[in-house]
Write a protein that holds these residues in place. Structure first.
Motif, PDB file in Angstrom:
ATOM      1  N   ASN A  99       0.829  -1.203   0.000  1.00  0.00           N
ATOM      2  CA  ASN A  99       0.000   0.000   0.000  1.00  0.00           C
ATOM      3  C   ASN A  99       0.869   1.262   0.000  1.00  0.00           C
ATOM      4  OD1 ASN A  99      -2.218   1.681  -0.013  1.00  0.00           O
ATOM      5  ND2 ASN A  99      -2.877   1.199   2.061  1.00  0.00           N
ATOM      6  N   PRO A 100       1.701   1.415  -1.033  1.00  0.00           N
ATOM      7  CA  PRO A 100       2.671   2.519  -1.050  1.00  0.00           C
ATOM      8  C   PRO A 100       2.071   3.912  -1.245  1.00  0.00           C
ATOM      9  CG  PRO A 100       2.749   1.318  -3.106  1.00  0.00           C
ATOM     10  CD  PRO A 100       1.806   0.557  -2.200  1.00  0.00           C
ATOM     11  N   ILE A 101       0.810   4.035  -1.663  1.00  0.00           N
ATOM     12  CA  ILE A 101       0.285   5.371  -2.001  1.00  0.00           C
ATOM     13  C   ILE A 101      -0.034   6.250  -0.791  1.00  0.00           C
ATOM     14  CG2 ILE A 101      -1.587   6.560  -3.200  1.00  0.00           C
ATOM     15  CD1 ILE A 101      -1.380   4.480  -5.370  1.00  0.00           C
ATOM     16  N   PRO A 102      -0.579   5.952   0.307  1.00  0.00           N
ATOM     17  CA  PRO A 102      -1.400   4.836   0.786  1.00  0.00           C
ATOM     18  C   PRO A 102      -2.897   5.093   0.545  1.00  0.00           C
ATOM     19  CG  PRO A 102      -0.819   6.226   2.628  1.00  0.00           C
ATOM     20  CD  PRO A 102      -0.211   6.852   1.387  1.00  0.00           C
ATOM     21  N   LEU A 103      -3.618   4.027   0.271  1.00  0.00           N
ATOM     22  CA  LEU A 103      -5.060   4.118   0.029  1.00  0.00           C
ATOM     23  C   LEU A 103      -5.837   3.621   1.239  1.00  0.00           C
ATOM     24  CD1 LEU A 103      -5.258   2.680  -3.606  1.00  0.00           C
ATOM     25  CD2 LEU A 103      -5.262   5.076  -2.911  1.00  0.00           C
ATOM     26  N   GLU A 104      -7.029   4.172   1.417  1.00  0.00           N
ATOM     27  CA  GLU A 104      -7.900   3.698   2.493  1.00  0.00           C
ATOM     28  C   GLU A 104      -8.771   2.539   2.030  1.00  0.00           C
ATOM     29  OE1 GLU A 104     -10.055   6.907   4.292  1.00  0.00           O
ATOM     30  OE2 GLU A 104      -8.229   8.056   4.654  1.00  0.00           O
ATOM     31  N   GLN A 105      -8.908   2.386   0.703  1.00  0.00           N
ATOM     32  CA  GLN A 105      -9.683   1.285   0.129  1.00  0.00           C
ATOM     33  C   GLN A 105      -9.029   0.871  -1.182  1.00  0.00           C
ATOM     34  OE1 GLN A 105     -13.799   2.230  -0.520  1.00  0.00           O
ATOM     35  NE2 GLN A 105     -14.316   0.169  -1.195  1.00  0.00           N
ATOM     36  N   PHE A 106      -8.878  -0.430  -1.382  1.00  0.00           N
ATOM     37  CA  PHE A 106      -8.287  -0.950  -2.618  1.00  0.00           C
ATOM     38  C   PHE A 106      -9.369  -1.224  -3.655  1.00  0.00           C
ATOM     39  CE2 PHE A 106      -4.327  -3.139  -0.608  1.00  0.00           C
ATOM     40  CZ  PHE A 106      -3.609  -1.974  -0.745  1.00  0.00           C
ATOM     41  N   PRO A 107      -9.004  -1.123  -4.938  1.00  0.00           N
ATOM     42  CA  PRO A 107      -9.906  -1.623  -5.984  1.00  0.00           C
ATOM     43  C   PRO A 107      -9.917  -3.151  -5.914  1.00  0.00           C
ATOM     44  CG  PRO A 107      -7.816  -0.939  -6.928  1.00  0.00           C
ATOM     45  CD  PRO A 107      -7.770  -0.571  -5.473  1.00  0.00           C
ATOM     46  N   PRO A 108     -10.777  -3.810  -6.678  1.00  0.00           N
ATOM     47  CA  PRO A 108     -10.774  -5.282  -6.664  1.00  0.00           C
ATOM     48  C   PRO A 108      -9.400  -5.832  -7.071  1.00  0.00           C
ATOM     49  CG  PRO A 108     -12.692  -4.442  -7.824  1.00  0.00           C
ATOM     50  CD  PRO A 108     -11.810  -3.262  -7.541  1.00  0.00           C
ATOM     51  N   GLU A 109      -8.972  -6.888  -6.390  1.00  0.00           N
ATOM     52  CA  GLU A 109      -7.681  -7.516  -6.712  1.00  0.00           C
ATOM     53  C   GLU A 109      -7.739  -8.151  -8.095  1.00  0.00           C
ATOM     54  OE1 GLU A 109      -6.486 -10.335  -3.755  1.00  0.00           O
ATOM     55  OE2 GLU A 109      -6.498  -8.847  -2.158  1.00  0.00           O
ATOM     56  N   GLN A 110      -6.606  -8.081  -8.783  1.00  0.00           N
ATOM     57  CA  GLN A 110      -6.487  -8.685 -10.096  1.00  0.00           C
ATOM     58  C   GLN A 110      -6.216 -10.181  -9.960  1.00  0.00           C
ATOM     59  OE1 GLN A 110      -7.024  -6.919 -12.989  1.00  0.00           O
ATOM     60  NE2 GLN A 110      -7.668  -5.381 -11.519  1.00  0.00           N
ATOM     61  N   PRO A 111      -6.720 -11.000 -10.877  1.00  0.00           N
ATOM     62  CA  PRO A 111      -6.438 -12.442 -10.804  1.00  0.00           C
ATOM     63  C   PRO A 111      -4.936 -12.699 -10.878  1.00  0.00           C
ATOM     64  CG  PRO A 111      -8.066 -11.951 -12.511  1.00  0.00           C
ATOM     65  CD  PRO A 111      -7.548 -10.639 -12.003  1.00  0.00           C
TER      66      PRO A 111
END
Length: 157
Positions: A99-111
């Protein structure tokens, strides 16, 4: 870890830093280059199974970013990379960040996202010696004696 390796059985794997709170984390492997080595190339095989914005991989020489990111040619396996080094003691740092940006919520994980960096087959070739060809080869026997480096054998948190 025996999870992924280029040659042999083991490689160095970054630790699991993911967490429910998405708290940013970082882990490094540091190689202190022996000043007796002189100028040459540091070769290493890396599988950065990372993807922004979840995590990231970079490598530095004396604090200056020299490369990183996911593999270009082989995104699902190891790729050999090279860093040119000047003579003298230098510090090479391989860095994994969650989480280097850091975000409070991630988008859906990629397969296929693993969220780790695997590092294997790290070796130095002094100027005047030749690196092995064909990829995934063991370190060459240099034409000059190369004193050992000082290093850690795993990612530090």
């Amino acid at each position: 870890t025996a999870e992924q390796a280029v040659s042999g059985v083991f490689s160095i794997r970054s630790p699991e830093l993911s967490n429910v709170e998405l708290t940013p984390g970082a882990s490094n492997v540091t190689l202190l280059v022996n000043p007796a080595w002189g100028a040459g190339s540091l070769f290493f095989s890396v599988y950065p199974a990372t993807e922004m914005p979840f995590d990231d991989f970079s490598y530095f020489v004396d604090g200056v970013r020299r490369g990183g990111g996911p593999n270009i040619i082989n995104p699902t396996g190891f790729e050999e990379r090279e860093i040119q080094l000047a003579p003298g003691q230098q510090t090479v740092t391989f860095a994994y960040r969650y989480n280097p940006i850091p975000l409070e919520q991630f988008p859906p994980e990629q397969p296929g996202w693993i969220g780790a960096v695997f590092l294997d087959d790290v070796y130095f070739v002094p100027i005047g010696s030749s690196a092995p060809t064909g990829g995934n080869s063991p370190a060459p026997t240099p034409s000059v004696s190369v004193p050992p480096a000082v290093y850690f054998n795993s990612f530090e948190q």
